[in-house]
Motif scaffolding. Structure first.
Motif, PDB file in Angstrom:
ATOM      1  N   LYS A 158      38.366  27.265  36.020  1.00 19.54           N
ATOM      2  CA  LYS A 158      37.847  28.363  35.201  1.00 19.54           C
ATOM      3  C   LYS A 158      39.019  29.216  34.735  1.00 19.54           C
ATOM      4  O   LYS A 158      39.970  29.436  35.479  1.00 19.54           O
ATOM      5  CB  LYS A 158      36.911  29.221  36.043  1.00 19.54           C
ATOM      6  CG  LYS A 158      35.567  28.590  36.272  1.00 19.54           C
ATOM      7  CD  LYS A 158      34.641  29.635  36.858  1.00 19.54           C
ATOM      8  CE  LYS A 158      33.454  28.956  37.499  1.00 19.54           C
ATOM      9  NZ  LYS A 158      32.785  29.818  38.464  1.00 19.54           N
ATOM     10  N   THR A 159      38.911  29.684  33.542  1.00 17.93           N
ATOM     11  CA  THR A 159      40.009  30.474  32.982  1.00 17.93           C
ATOM     12  C   THR A 159      40.295  31.714  33.816  1.00 17.93           C
ATOM     13  O   THR A 159      41.433  32.132  33.949  1.00 17.93           O
ATOM     14  CB  THR A 159      39.673  30.941  31.548  1.00 17.93           C
ATOM     15  OG1 THR A 159      38.739  30.036  30.996  1.00 17.93           O
ATOM     16  CG2 THR A 159      40.925  31.002  30.702  1.00 17.93           C
ATOM     17  N   ILE A 210      45.262  38.240  42.150  1.00 24.64           N
ATOM     18  CA  ILE A 210      44.876  37.383  43.279  1.00 24.64           C
ATOM     19  C   ILE A 210      43.754  38.038  44.083  1.00 24.64           C
ATOM     20  O   ILE A 210      42.741  37.415  44.388  1.00 24.64           O
ATOM     21  CB  ILE A 210      46.096  37.125  44.189  1.00 24.64           C
ATOM     22  CG1 ILE A 210      47.191  36.397  43.416  1.00 24.64           C
ATOM     23  CG2 ILE A 210      45.682  36.277  45.381  1.00 24.64           C
ATOM     24  CD1 ILE A 210      48.534  36.447  44.115  1.00 24.64           C
ATOM     25  N   MET A 211      43.943  39.289  44.414  1.00 33.60           N
ATOM     26  CA  MET A 211      42.978  39.932  45.303  1.00 33.60           C
ATOM     27  C   MET A 211      41.747  40.429  44.546  1.00 33.60           C
ATOM     28  O   MET A 211      40.653  40.429  45.092  1.00 33.60           O
ATOM     29  CB  MET A 211      43.636  41.111  46.036  1.00 33.60           C
ATOM     30  CG  MET A 211      44.738  40.707  46.978  1.00 33.60           C
ATOM     31  SD  MET A 211      44.315  39.315  48.024  1.00 33.60           S
ATOM     32  CE  MET A 211      43.237  40.087  49.219  1.00 33.60           C
ATOM     33  N   ASN A 212      41.925  40.832  43.330  1.00 33.06           N
ATOM     34  CA  ASN A 212      40.831  41.355  42.503  1.00 33.06           C
ATOM     35  C   ASN A 212      39.999  42.369  43.269  1.00 33.06           C
ATOM     36  O   ASN A 212      38.811  42.146  43.547  1.00 33.06           O
ATOM     37  CB  ASN A 212      39.957  40.189  42.011  1.00 33.06           C
ATOM     38  CG  ASN A 212      39.016  40.651  40.915  1.00 33.06           C
ATOM     39  OD1 ASN A 212      39.080  41.800  40.469  1.00 33.06           O
ATOM     40  ND2 ASN A 212      38.159  39.753  40.483  1.00 33.06           N
ATOM     41  N   SER A 272      40.645  36.731  39.332  1.00 37.14           N
ATOM     42  CA  SER A 272      40.242  35.572  40.128  1.00 37.14           C
ATOM     43  C   SER A 272      38.975  35.847  40.947  1.00 37.14           C
ATOM     44  O   SER A 272      38.725  36.962  41.376  1.00 37.14           O
ATOM     45  CB  SER A 272      41.349  35.180  41.078  1.00 37.14           C
ATOM     46  OG  SER A 272      41.319  36.016  42.200  1.00 37.14           O
ATOM     47  N   GLU A 273      38.189  34.793  41.160  1.00 42.77           N
ATOM     48  CA  GLU A 273      36.955  34.928  41.927  1.00 42.77           C
ATOM     49  C   GLU A 273      37.250  35.284  43.372  1.00 42.77           C
ATOM     50  O   GLU A 273      36.611  36.116  43.979  1.00 42.77           O
ATOM     51  CB  GLU A 273      36.159  33.625  41.859  1.00 42.77           C
ATOM     52  CG  GLU A 273      35.490  33.423  40.514  1.00 42.77           C
ATOM     53  CD  GLU A 273      34.810  32.085  40.431  1.00 42.77           C
ATOM     54  OE1 GLU A 273      33.652  31.984  40.833  1.00 42.77           O
ATOM     55  OE2 GLU A 273      35.454  31.129  39.976  1.00 42.77           O
ATOM     56  N   ALA A 325      42.527  31.386  43.321  1.00 40.93           N
ATOM     57  CA  ALA A 325      43.512  31.841  42.342  1.00 40.93           C
ATOM     58  C   ALA A 325      44.646  30.824  42.197  1.00 40.93           C
ATOM     59  O   ALA A 325      45.126  30.284  43.185  1.00 40.93           O
ATOM     60  CB  ALA A 325      44.081  33.184  42.764  1.00 40.93           C
ATOM     61  N   ILE A 326      45.008  30.573  40.980  1.00 47.54           N
ATOM     62  CA  ILE A 326      46.112  29.652  40.731  1.00 47.54           C
ATOM     63  C   ILE A 326      47.072  30.306  39.755  1.00 47.54           C
ATOM     64  O   ILE A 326      46.652  30.909  38.764  1.00 47.54           O
ATOM     65  CB  ILE A 326      45.590  28.319  40.153  1.00 47.54           C
ATOM     66  CG1 ILE A 326      45.005  27.468  41.282  1.00 47.54           C
ATOM     67  CG2 ILE A 326      46.701  27.563  39.452  1.00 47.54           C
ATOM     68  CD1 ILE A 326      44.466  26.170  40.812  1.00 47.54           C
TER      69      ILE A 326
END
Lengths: 157, 181
Positions: free
Chosen positions: B57-58, B92-94, B102-103, B108-109
């Motif tokens: 996913k984007t 990364i942590m959002n 990222s979810e 996360a990539i």
């Protein structure tokens, strides 16, 4: 009168230098132990970049050094000024990598092969093209542990 | 026999210090005390198939591009390298559960891409920032979960943290721009 006659000529006694060699030897052994002799003479100029997130290379015997940079001045009329790679003590191309790694593997204990690490000493002015080529080759050869050699930098950015 | 009474003459040791000095100076000159240091990376194994970016996913991909002019493009927008670390951590942590970040940390990539003409120094600087982001997140996690420093934790605990926030920096093949042959 007294039995213990004072000696005449009571000057300063000379400081004994008998222990001097021992002190020097102690220093000598210290430096002998901490010394790492550079095993390759550099043919290319390498000034590694600076970074903060550094890991130390633990075991020297498991490290393969790869130098990438501009040939030093005395080699430039022969090898030009484009970035070259140095493996061991000679100029090499990417195609020399398999043999280089295989030679290193022969010299090390088989149980330690997974811990072999490629230390890439790359000049900071080098462009990523050749670095990527080397990386791709290393991936194809299965040598996946790589260490981008860098100097420590202060926390300021 | 007058000669027999004399013992062995003592060897003169006064030059010992000089010899030792000579050796000492040799080792002083050749010593490099600073150990070899660097940024440790684990390259992904080679596979002939191209990775399919559409599978991801984007919102989970943080694309970082360093071009041949050593400029930074993050998710399509220019960014100052000094801000990269904090932005990466936020991605990364959002913490605010934003739609476009990222979810979860484990999904996360970070996709790092460079041109062939990118300078190595810039590349290392960017890589260093990305790694610093992860190191700081691991440190925070270690403090929060075990209230100890990450460095002091056991290997198993460290592994746990690294599984929770895995370091995934995927590097695409560089584009052919700007290399000086």
């Amino acid at each position: 009168m007294s039995k213990f006659k004072q000696k005449r000529g009571k000057g300063m006694p000379a400081v004994s230098t008998a222990s001097l060699p021992d002190i020097i030897f102690m220093l000598l052994f210290f430096f002998m132990v901490v010394t790492t002799l550079r095993d390759n003479t550099l043919l290319v100029g390498v000034q590694v970049p600076e970074a903060t997130e550094l890991n130390k290379l633990e075991e020297k015997s498991l490290v393969m050094y790869m130098y990438l940079g501009k040939p030093l001045e005395q080699y430039q009329n022969l090898y030009g000024t484009a970035t070259r790679m140095q493996l061991g003590d000679k100029f090499s191309t990417i195609d020399d990598l398999p043999l280089f790694i295989e030679r290193k593997k022969l010299k090390t204990d088989e149980r330690k092969h997974p811990f072999l690490i490629a230390s890439m000493k790359v000049d900071k002015k080098v462009t990523m093209g050749i670095v990527s080529d080397v990386k791709t080759k290393l991936r194809k050869l299965g040598q996946l542990s790589v260490n981008y050699s860098s100097r420590a930098r202060g926390q300021d950015l | 026999m007058a000669r027999g009474k004399r013992g062995l003459p003592e060897v003169n040791a006064s030059s010992m210090a000089d010899i030792a000095f000579l050796l000492l100076i040799f080792f002083l000159v050749t010593t490099q005390i600073d150990a070899d240091k660097g940024i440790k990376v684990k390259l992904p194994p080679w596979s002939d198939e191209e990775p399919d970016p559409l599978k991801l996913k984007t919102r989970n991909v943080y694309s970082v591009l360093v071009n041949a002019d050593n400029e930074l493009l993050v998710r399509g927008e220019a960014m100052d390298p000094a801000e990269l670390k904090d932005n990466t951590k936020e991605f990364i942590m959002n913490p605010q559960k934003l739609e476009n970040l990222s979810e979860s940390p484990s999904q996360a990539i970070i996709s790092l891409k460079n041109d062939r003409g990118t300078e190595y120094e810039t590349y290392i600087m960017v890589y260093n920032e990305l790694k610093a982001a992860y190191n700081e997140l691991w440190e925070d996690e270690a403090q929060a979960a075990y209230s100890r420093e990450y460095e002091d934790l056991d290997i198993s605990l460290r592994k746990k943290i690294r599984e929770k926030i895995p370091l995934v920096i995927s590097e695409a093949e560089p584009t052919e721009f700007g290399e000086v042959k």
